[in-house]
Write a protein that holds these residues in place. Structure first.
Motif, short mmCIF file in Angstrom:
data_model
loop_
_atom_site.label_atom_id
_atom_site.label_comp_id
_atom_site.label_asym_id
_atom_site.label_seq_id
_atom_site.Cartn_x
_atom_site.Cartn_y
_atom_site.Cartn_z
N GLU A 75 6.32 2.12 -0.09
CA GLU A 75 7.19 1.11 -0.09
C GLU A 75 6.64 -0.19 0.65
O GLU A 75 7.61 -1.05 0.88
CB GLU A 75 8.52 1.54 0.70
CG GLU A 75 9.12 2.75 -0.03
CD GLU A 75 9.67 2.34 -1.44
OE1 GLU A 75 10.47 1.71 -1.67
OE2 GLU A 75 9.17 3.05 -2.36
N THR B 101 -2.23 -3.98 7.02
CA THR B 101 -2.58 -4.52 5.69
C THR B 101 -3.71 -3.79 4.73
O THR B 101 -4.32 -2.78 5.33
CB THR B 101 -3.14 -5.96 6.12
OG1 THR B 101 -4.54 -5.59 6.84
CG2 THR B 101 -2.15 -6.81 6.87
N GLU B 102 -3.43 -4.00 3.64
CA GLU B 102 -4.42 -3.05 2.55
C GLU B 102 -6.07 -3.41 3.04
O GLU B 102 -6.66 -2.45 3.01
CB GLU B 102 -4.10 -3.96 1.25
CG GLU B 102 -4.97 -2.87 0.31
CD GLU B 102 -4.78 -3.52 -1.30
OE1 GLU B 102 -5.40 -2.93 -2.22
OE2 GLU B 102 -4.32 -4.69 -1.49
N VAL C 104 4.74 -3.41 1.35
CA VAL C 104 4.56 -4.80 0.69
C VAL C 104 3.70 -5.70 1.43
O VAL C 104 3.58 -5.59 2.56
CB VAL C 104 5.93 -5.61 0.23
CG1 VAL C 104 6.97 -4.96 -0.47
CG2 VAL C 104 6.74 -5.90 1.59
N PRO C 105 2.90 -6.61 0.75
CA PRO C 105 2.71 -6.57 -0.72
C PRO C 105 1.96 -5.60 -1.56
O PRO C 105 2.15 -5.54 -2.63
CB PRO C 105 2.19 -8.09 -1.10
CG PRO C 105 1.13 -7.97 0.15
CD PRO C 105 1.91 -7.34 1.48
N ALA C 106 1.19 -4.78 -0.67
CA ALA C 106 0.45 -3.76 -1.41
C ALA C 106 1.15 -2.25 -1.07
O ALA C 106 1.16 -1.81 0.05
CB ALA C 106 -0.92 -3.70 -0.88
N ASP D 111 3.46 -1.75 6.23
CA ASP D 111 3.59 -3.28 6.82
C ASP D 111 4.80 -3.10 7.75
O ASP D 111 4.82 -4.21 8.48
CB ASP D 111 3.87 -3.96 5.50
CG ASP D 111 5.50 -3.73 5.11
OD1 ASP D 111 5.44 -2.52 4.77
OD2 ASP D 111 6.01 -4.72 4.52
#
Length: 139
Positions: free
Chosen positions: A69, A48-49, A71-73, A18
């Motif tokens: 590390e 993004t995931e 985020v969020p995934a 991210d």
């Protein structure tokens, strides 16, 4: 002294984080050609995931580097999902928060783990060893 690799098209490396700075650190550390035995690398930067899953499902990625590390995934959870869901999933390298987190990368079934802060030599050695398996041996 000619390049005798039988694969001429670039190897596609997905770089997920991210954080744009983390993605750039990975790409700068590896460069276009981290080893003379390998074809050039082509990077697919992903933040993004869902886009990671989409690219990996397409079957055009030779190696994925996932930021543990992010985020969020986080990359470790994504790595585990990819290994569980994609038949013959390409190799995955997870960037861990610290060297002590390598066991988590093992849990995620990633083939390699490199801790933050990134060591360009360690990252290149890990990536080159995994990409060699994706390139047919030259004679």
């Amino acid at each position: 002294m000619s390049d005798s690799t039988s694969r001429t098209e670039p190897l596609r490396v997905l770089v997920y984080s991210d954080d744009v700075n983390t993605r750039q650190q990975v790409i700068l550390a590896l460069g276009r050609r981290p080893h003379p035995d390998l074809p050039e690398l082509e990077y697919v930067e992903v933040a993004t995931e869902p886009v990671v899953i989409q690219n990996m499902d397409a079957g055009t990625i030779d190696l994925a580097i996932l930021d543990g590390e992010a985020v969020p995934a986080g990359g470790m959870g994504i790595a585990k999902q990819l290994k569980d869901e994609i038949y013959q999933c390409p190799p995955v390298v997870v960037l861990t928060g610290r060297p002590q987190d390598a066991w988590l990368a093992t849990w995620s079934r990633a083939e390699g783990a490199v801790p933050h802060p990134l060591d360009p030599i360690q990252l290149a050695e890990t990536v080159v060893s995994l990409l060699r398996s994706r390139v047919p041996a030259s004679t």
